[in-house]
Motif scaffolding. Structure first.
Motif, mmCIF file in Angstrom:
data_model
loop_
_atom_site.group_PDB
_atom_site.id
_atom_site.type_symbol
_atom_site.label_atom_id
_atom_site.label_comp_id
_atom_site.label_asym_id
_atom_site.label_seq_id
_atom_site.Cartn_x
_atom_site.Cartn_y
_atom_site.Cartn_z
ATOM 1 N N HIS A 39 43.421 39.919 42.429
ATOM 2 C CA HIS A 39 43.607 38.572 42.955
ATOM 3 C C HIS A 39 44.230 38.665 44.353
ATOM 4 C CE1 HIS A 39 42.563 36.110 39.485
ATOM 5 N NE2 HIS A 39 43.205 36.965 38.709
ATOM 6 N N THR A 97 36.782 33.501 41.420
ATOM 7 C CA THR A 97 36.953 33.523 39.982
ATOM 8 C C THR A 97 36.220 32.355 39.353
ATOM 9 O OG1 THR A 97 39.027 32.332 40.294
ATOM 10 C CG2 THR A 97 39.180 34.685 39.966
ATOM 11 N N GLY A 120 35.089 38.853 33.931
ATOM 12 C CA GLY A 120 35.750 39.384 35.112
ATOM 13 C C GLY A 120 35.264 40.781 35.457
ATOM 14 N N MET A 169 39.087 45.552 37.519
ATOM 15 C CA MET A 169 40.134 44.601 37.890
ATOM 16 C C MET A 169 41.520 45.198 37.657
ATOM 17 S SD MET A 169 40.361 41.391 38.916
ATOM 18 C CE MET A 169 41.695 40.215 39.174
ATOM 19 N N LEU A 220 42.768 36.972 35.797
ATOM 20 C CA LEU A 220 41.698 36.008 35.586
ATOM 21 C C LEU A 220 42.174 34.731 34.895
ATOM 22 C CD1 LEU A 220 38.988 38.584 34.465
ATOM 23 C CD2 LEU A 220 39.295 37.595 36.737
ATOM 24 N N HIS A 234 43.155 29.672 38.373
ATOM 25 C CA HIS A 234 42.611 30.048 39.673
ATOM 26 C C HIS A 234 41.094 29.859 39.763
ATOM 27 C CE1 HIS A 234 46.573 31.564 40.446
ATOM 28 N NE2 HIS A 234 46.473 32.457 39.496
ATOM 29 N N HIS A 235 40.462 29.491 38.664
ATOM 30 C CA HIS A 235 39.001 29.372 38.673
ATOM 31 C C HIS A 235 38.550 28.304 39.664
ATOM 32 C CE1 HIS A 235 38.200 31.252 34.422
ATOM 33 N NE2 HIS A 235 38.924 32.017 35.204
ATOM 34 N N ILE A 267 38.918 36.885 44.438
ATOM 35 C CA ILE A 267 39.177 38.276 44.047
ATOM 36 C C ILE A 267 38.557 39.163 45.122
ATOM 37 C CG2 ILE A 267 38.491 40.077 42.411
ATOM 38 C CD1 ILE A 267 38.589 37.929 40.221
#
Length: 398
Positions: free
Chosen positions: A110, A249, A254, A258, A275, A279-280, A288
Motif C-alpha cells: 500500500h 485496490t 490481491g 503483497m 487489502l 481503501h478500495h 498499491i
C-alpha cells in the motif's frame, strides 16, 4: 495521514553534501562493482593486506534507518535510492508473518496518500485538454457538491489539489464518531462524513491537509471521463509507463507478492491490515505499487512524460509552500533547489517517494510498520523519521 504529511512538509532539514559509490555484501542489496583482476601470489607485495571498502554516507544513513525501524518492530523495509554516484537497494524483513517469506525489492505494498499525486495527474490532463480550468469552481461541474458538504462559497479545483480549500478531513470525523472501520466507502460518503465538521474557510485558505479534497476531485474526474477513478488512473498514469505492479485496490484477489502490514486490535491482538476494504477505490489511499515502480513513476512525471513540462511546473507551485498541486516539496541542499514527491501513511504501512528537481537523485521507501493500536494509521512519528532519512540520504548523494 494528515499529521504524517504535515510533519513531512514542515521538517527543517539541511544536511552536508557528499558523493559516494556503494559496495554491498551478500545481504540482499545491489551488487558491488566487479573487483579488479586477482594477482598471482608471486606478484603480490609481501606486506599487502586486504582493506574493507568504505561505506558511502548516503548508504549508511539508509542502512541505519532500516535497522532502527526494524528494531522498533517494523516487519519489512524496502528502499531504493538512485543517483549519479550510485544506486543502493535494500529489502529487509518478511513479506508475511505467517509464512515468514523474505521480502523482495519488487514486492507490492500500500502506498497510501501517494495515490493523490496520480489523481492530480488525471485532473491536470483534463486541464491540458481544456475541459476544465484550475480556477474553475467545482460546483460548475458537480451541482450536488453544495448539497452534500455545504461549502462556504465557490471551491476552486486548484484549492482542492493544493489542500487550500478549507474542507474538513473526513478521517477526523470518522474517528471522532468512533466508526472508522474497514468498510468500503464511496466518494460521496467520505464527503458526507466531512460535512459533520466545520470548514476552516473557502478557496484560498491557508494550507490544511484534508484527504476529502481528493474525494471531490475523484467525483469530478469520474463525471468527465465516465469511468471509475481507478480506471482513469490506470489509463493516465500506469499504462503509459508500463507499470506492471501498480494498481488500485478493489474486489479482485490481491497481489500474490503483497507485503502484509499489521496493527493491534483493541484487545492487543495483531491483525493483518493488507487489502482493507476501506481503501478500495479510494482516491486518497487506494493505490498499491512497488518501490521500483514509484521511482519509475516520479522520474517520468518529472521528465514531462505524463504531463507537459509547463504543467509539471504548475504542480510545483506555489514556490515557497510545502505542498503544491498533488506534490510535496522538500529543500535540496545539494542544488539549493527542491525535491518533489509524496508520502503516504495508512494503517500498518508507510511509503515515500522523492526526486530532485533535475531528476538526478531519487529515493522510494516502503515500510510495514510496527503494529500499533491506531485504527486509522496517521499521527505516526515514523513518517517523520522516514522523511528525514530520505532527505538526509539524497543530500549525501550529490
Amino acid at each position: 495521514m494528515k499529521a504524517a504529511v504535515h510533519a513531512f512538509g514542515s521538517s527543517r532539514l539541511a544536511y552536508a553534501l557528499a558523493a559516494a559509490v556503494l559496495v554491498l555484501s551478500l545481504s540482499g542489496c545491489t551488487g558491488a562493482p566487479a573487483p579488479p583482476d586477482q594477482q598471482s601470489p608471486a606478484a603480490q607485495p609481501p606486506t599487502a593486506t586486504a582493506t574493507a571498502p568504505t561505506e558511502p554516507a548516503f548508504a549508511a544513513v539508509l542502512k541505519k534507518y532500516s535497522e532502527g525501524i526494524r528494531a522498533g518492530g517494523a516487519t519489512a523495509v524496502i528502499i531504493q535510492l538512485k543517483s549519479r554516484v550510485g544506486e543502493w537497494t535494500s529489502a529487509e524483513g518478511v513479506r508475511n508473518l505467517e509464512t515468514r517469506e523474505p521480502v523482495q525489492l519488487t514486492d507490492q505494498t500500500h502506498v497510501g496518500d501517494i495515490t493523490m499525486t496520480m489523481v492530480a495527474v488525471s485532473v491536470l490532463k483534463l486541464v491540458e485538454e481544456e475541459r476544465i480550468e484550475l480556477d474553475d469552481a467545482i460546483q460548475e461541474y458537480l451541482p450536488d457538491f453544495e448539497t452534500i458538504i455545504k461549502p462556504p462559497g465557490p471551491i476552486t479545483i486548484r484549492s482542492l489539489l493544493s489542500h487550500r480549500s478549507g474542507m474538513p478531513h473526513y478521517w477526523d470525523a470518522l474517528r471522532e464518531a468512533g466508526n472508522a472501520g474497514d468498510r468500503r466507502m464511496s466518494h460521496e460518503e467520505r464527503l458526507a462524513a466531512a460535512a459533520a465538521a466545520r470548514w476552516t474557510g473557502g478557496s484560498g485558505s491557508l494550507y490544511k491537509y484534508s484527504n476529502t479534497n481528493y474525494s471531490a476531485l475523484a467525483l469530478l474526474v469520474e463525471k468527465l471521463r465516465g469511468q471509475d477513478i481507478g480506471d482513469v488512473i490506470r489509463t493516465d498514469n500506469v499504462e503509459p509507463l508500463g507499470l506492471q505492479d501498480t494498481l488500485m485496490t478493489g474486489d479482485e484477489p490481491g497481489p500474490g507478492r503483497m507485503v502484509h502490514g499489521y496493527a493491534q486490535s483493541e484487545s492487543g491482538e495483531v491483525v493483518d491490515t493488507a487489502l482493507s476494504p476501506f481503501h478500495h477505490g479510494s482516491p486518497d489511499t487506494g493505490m498499491i505499487s512497488t518501490v521500483p515502480d514509484l521511482n519509475t513513476y516520479f522520474a517520468a512525471l518529472q521528465k514531462g512524460m505524463l504531463l507537459t513540462k509547463q504543467t509539471v511546473e504548475e504542480m510545483h507551485h506555489p514556490k515557497y509552500e510545502q505542498f503544491g498541486l498533488g506534490l510535496v516539496r522538500q529543500y535540496d541542499s545539494c542544488s539549493n533547489n527542491d525535491y518533489f514527491g509524496h508520502v503516504g501513511v495508512v494503517r500498518g504501512y508507510a511509503a515515500l517517494a522523492l526526486i530532485s528537481a533535475d531528476g538526478s537523485r531519487q529515493v522510494a521507501m516502503a515500510v510495514a510498520r510496527a503494529p500499533k493500536p491506531d485504527r486509522i494509521g496517521f499521527d505516526d512519528p515514523q513518517s517523520i523519521e522516514m522523511a528525514k532519512a530520505a532527505v538526509d540520504a539524497l543530500n549525501l548523494a550529490c
